[in-house]
Design a protein around this motif. Structure first.
Motif, PDB file in Angstrom:
ATOM      1  N   VAL A  58      29.785  36.368  34.713  1.00  0.00           N
ATOM      2  CA  VAL A  58      31.180  36.690  35.033  1.00  0.00           C
ATOM      3  C   VAL A  58      32.096  35.668  34.380  1.00  0.00           C
ATOM      4  N   GLU A  59      33.334  36.101  34.116  1.00  0.00           N
ATOM      5  CA  GLU A  59      34.316  35.234  33.476  1.00  0.00           C
ATOM      6  C   GLU A  59      35.558  35.126  34.350  1.00  0.00           C
ATOM      7  N   ARG A  60      36.106  33.960  34.404  1.00  0.00           N
ATOM      8  CA  ARG A  60      37.311  33.707  35.190  1.00  0.00           C
ATOM      9  C   ARG A  60      38.528  34.307  34.478  1.00  0.00           C
ATOM     10  N   GLN A  61      39.339  35.020  35.223  1.00  0.00           N
ATOM     11  CA  GLN A  61      40.555  35.627  34.688  1.00  0.00           C
ATOM     12  C   GLN A  61      41.767  35.073  35.424  1.00  0.00           C
ATOM     13  N   ASN A  62      42.875  34.954  34.696  1.00  0.00           N
ATOM     14  CA  ASN A  62      44.122  34.481  35.312  1.00  0.00           C
ATOM     15  C   ASN A  62      44.970  35.621  35.870  1.00  0.00           C
ATOM     16  N   ALA A  63      44.668  36.845  35.482  1.00  0.00           N
ATOM     17  CA  ALA A  63      45.421  38.009  35.945  1.00  0.00           C
ATOM     18  C   ALA A  63      44.543  39.238  35.768  1.00  0.00           C
ATOM     19  N   TYR A  64      44.905  40.293  36.442  1.00  0.00           N
ATOM     20  CA  TYR A  64      44.188  41.554  36.258  1.00  0.00           C
ATOM     21  C   TYR A  64      45.185  42.674  35.962  1.00  0.00           C
ATOM     22  N   PRO A 309      31.048  44.474  38.802  1.00  0.00           N
ATOM     23  CA  PRO A 309      30.744  45.874  39.136  1.00  0.00           C
ATOM     24  C   PRO A 309      30.702  46.058  40.652  1.00  0.00           C
ATOM     25  N   LYS A 310      31.094  47.224  41.103  1.00  0.00           N
ATOM     26  CA  LYS A 310      31.068  47.477  42.541  1.00  0.00           C
ATOM     27  C   LYS A 310      29.651  47.506  43.084  1.00  0.00           C
ATOM     28  N   SER A 311      28.666  47.782  42.218  1.00  0.00           N
ATOM     29  CA  SER A 311      27.267  47.805  42.669  1.00  0.00           C
ATOM     30  C   SER A 311      26.781  46.425  43.082  1.00  0.00           C
ATOM     31  N   ALA A 312      27.481  45.357  42.664  1.00  0.00           N
ATOM     32  CA  ALA A 312      27.051  44.001  43.012  1.00  0.00           C
ATOM     33  C   ALA A 312      27.552  43.563  44.378  1.00  0.00           C
ATOM     34  N   LEU A 313      28.482  44.298  44.980  1.00  0.00           N
ATOM     35  CA  LEU A 313      29.074  43.903  46.251  1.00  0.00           C
ATOM     36  C   LEU A 313      28.220  44.367  47.418  1.00  0.00           C
ATOM     37  N   THR A 314      28.128  43.512  48.436  1.00  0.00           N
ATOM     38  CA  THR A 314      27.488  43.886  49.706  1.00  0.00           C
ATOM     39  C   THR A 314      28.428  43.501  50.841  1.00  0.00           C
ATOM     40  N   ALA A 358      32.492  30.193  37.175  1.00  0.00           N
ATOM     41  CA  ALA A 358      32.076  30.764  35.895  1.00  0.00           C
ATOM     42  C   ALA A 358      30.640  30.432  35.539  1.00  0.00           C
ATOM     43  N   GLN A 359      29.994  29.495  36.257  1.00  0.00           N
ATOM     44  CA  GLN A 359      28.603  29.166  35.961  1.00  0.00           C
ATOM     45  C   GLN A 359      27.616  30.066  36.717  1.00  0.00           C
ATOM     46  N   ASP A 360      28.125  30.895  37.599  1.00  0.00           N
ATOM     47  CA  ASP A 360      27.246  31.743  38.397  1.00  0.00           C
ATOM     48  C   ASP A 360      26.845  32.984  37.612  1.00  0.00           C
ATOM     49  N   TYR A 361      25.629  33.432  37.879  1.00  0.00           N
ATOM     50  CA  TYR A 361      25.145  34.717  37.377  1.00  0.00           C
ATOM     51  C   TYR A 361      25.044  35.658  38.579  1.00  0.00           C
ATOM     52  N   VAL A 362      25.726  36.764  38.512  1.00  0.00           N
ATOM     53  CA  VAL A 362      25.804  37.697  39.639  1.00  0.00           C
ATOM     54  C   VAL A 362      24.704  38.738  39.508  1.00  0.00           C
ATOM     55  N   ILE A 363      24.008  38.988  40.612  1.00  0.00           N
ATOM     56  CA  ILE A 363      22.980  40.034  40.624  1.00  0.00           C
ATOM     57  C   ILE A 363      23.676  41.391  40.579  1.00  0.00           C
ATOM     58  N   PRO A 382      23.726  42.948  29.685  1.00  0.00           N
ATOM     59  CA  PRO A 382      25.160  43.000  29.345  1.00  0.00           C
ATOM     60  C   PRO A 382      25.976  43.544  30.515  1.00  0.00           C
ATOM     61  N   PHE A 383      27.250  43.172  30.500  1.00  0.00           N
ATOM     62  CA  PHE A 383      28.173  43.691  31.508  1.00  0.00           C
ATOM     63  C   PHE A 383      28.273  45.206  31.325  1.00  0.00           C
ATOM     64  N   PRO A 384      28.119  46.028  32.369  1.00  0.00           N
ATOM     65  CA  PRO A 384      28.143  47.494  32.218  1.00  0.00           C
ATOM     66  C   PRO A 384      29.451  47.981  31.605  1.00  0.00           C
TER      67      PRO A 384
END
Length: 395
Positions: A58-64, A309-314, A358-363, A382-384
């Motif tokens: 994942v990458e840190r963003q300043n805005a969406y 991705p929404k699939s990563a949320l619990t 930003a150092q984390d890898y998300v399942i 890769p990011f979906p």
């Protein structure tokens, strides 16, 4: 053997009876349990097999950025309520609802009998006025001749000249009245101001119509427009003359920004933007006035966070959400839990903030079968594509 003999035999051999009723059934039950495997305890595995999981960076963003839907109504560029500029009886209506008409085509006429009588009266008056003017001119010429001969006074000559001018003025007045009646004749007809389709015809021939009463509603066939109400800051970011995509369900059309109203609508406090559907769009004929079209306007919100991705949320606690993360993208890893807040989401992705870096890898998926501190084998993927944030097109 009689019953008395049987009782005597049982009394003499009690051991045999016990064996038949207790020992033999117990032995038979033991043999059945042994055959079924009772008492066999499987060996526990020495160590559980770690799950294999896919992880993403994942990458840190300043805005969406997100797209705001603006809905607008399709309108004909021209629509006119046609009527007569004078009152009268509708003599004939040459077209009906749904008919196609051309520019300059005659659509309806009023009864003009009164105008015809007026015109005849005025033409007679013009003839009389011209005769009076000729007579006055002849009289003027005779008096001028007598004045030269010293047989008439100059006063008389002035009077005849003025009489001639008055007679000529009367001729012009009668001709102006005739021109006015001819204008009324023209106003007794409805001529199509542009090419289009008759939408309504609420009046039938023989009806008395008043001045300005609607006889036809005419709509232009070409030049379809879309009126969209939006916030002023969004409207004035649009570029006049630029093409934008508008949608009607799955179909998309190119629309050129024609104009932006320089005033707010009182009831909604919005600003209207007018788009013109371009001729090169897909099946432009499928768009009818009254249809609703959608414009996607990109908007940016200044908040720090991460796209996942929404699939990563619990599910978490107290309205929070959890992400399962690992510290590396390969080999055996220990799962860590990160509590996050969803700031924005759509069908496939979410923008979150919280205890994530930003150092984390998300399942990527499968959080329902994982627990914190569990050992897993991580593989980076890769990011979906379906979850990637869309690039914001410049306004």
């Amino acid at each position: 053997m009689s019953s008395s003999q049987l009782r005597s035999w049982v009394a003499q051999r009690p051991g045999v009876v016990v064996m038949l009723f207790f020992v033999v059934p117990a032995l038979f039950l033991f043999l059945l349990m042994s055959a079924a495997g009772a008492g066999q305890v499987p060996q526990a595995p020495a160590e559980p097999f770690p799950n294999k999981v896919d992880v993403i960076k994942v990458e840190r963003q300043n805005a969406y950025s997100r797209s705001v839907k603006v809905v607008g109504r399709v309108e004909a560029s021209k629509q006119a309520s046609l009527g007569f500029e004078r009152s009268g009886t509708l003599l004939t209506a040459l077209v009906d609802e749904g008919d196609k008409v051309n520019e300059g085509q005659l659509l309806a006429e009023l009864d003009t009998q009164r105008l015809i009588a007026q015109l005849q009266e005025i033409e007679a008056g013009i003839a009389r006025a011209k005769a009076d003017a000729r007579l006055a001119k002849l009289s003027e010429n005779r008096v001028a001749s007598l004045v030269k001969q010293k047989l008439e006074s100059s006063q008389r000559l002035d009077e005849t000249r003025e009489a001639t001018l008055a007679a000529q003025a009367l001729v012009r007045e009668m001709e102006a009245r005739k021109a006015s009646v001819l204008v009324e004749f023209a106003k007794s007809k409805i001529i199509s101001p542009f090419t289009g389709t008759i939408l309504t015809r609420p009046v039938d021939p023989g009806s008395v119509v008043g001045q300005g009463m609607t006889v036809f509603t005419l709509q232009q066939d070409s030049g379809t427009e879309v009126r969209m109400a939006m916030a002023a800051d969004k409207a004035f970011q649009l570029v006049k003359g630029r093409s934008y995509q508008v949608f009607s369900g799955p179909e998309s059309f190119n629309a050129r920004l024609k104009s932006i109203a320089n005033a707010r609508t009182i009831s909604t406090r919005t600003v209207d933007a007018i788009f013109e559907i371009e001729d090169g769009s897909n099946d432009k004929a499928a768009i009818l006035p009254g249809d609703l079209l959608t414009l996607l306007l990109p908007t940016e919100t200044q908040l720090v966070g991460y796209w996942v991705p929404k699939s990563a949320l619990t599910n978490g606690i107290r309205g929070m959400w959890n992400l399962f993360t690992v510290s590396d993208a390969s080999g055996a890893q220990t799962i860590k839990t990160r509590a996050v807040t969803v700031l924005f989401s759509d069908e496939s992705k979410a923008y979150v903030s919280g205890a994530l870096n930003a150092q984390d890898y998300v399942i990527l998926r499968g959080g329902q079968r994982l627990v914190p501190e569990q050992m897993v084998y991580a593989t980076q993927v890769p990011f979906p594509d379906s979850a990637k944030p869309l690039a914001v097109a410049g306004l």
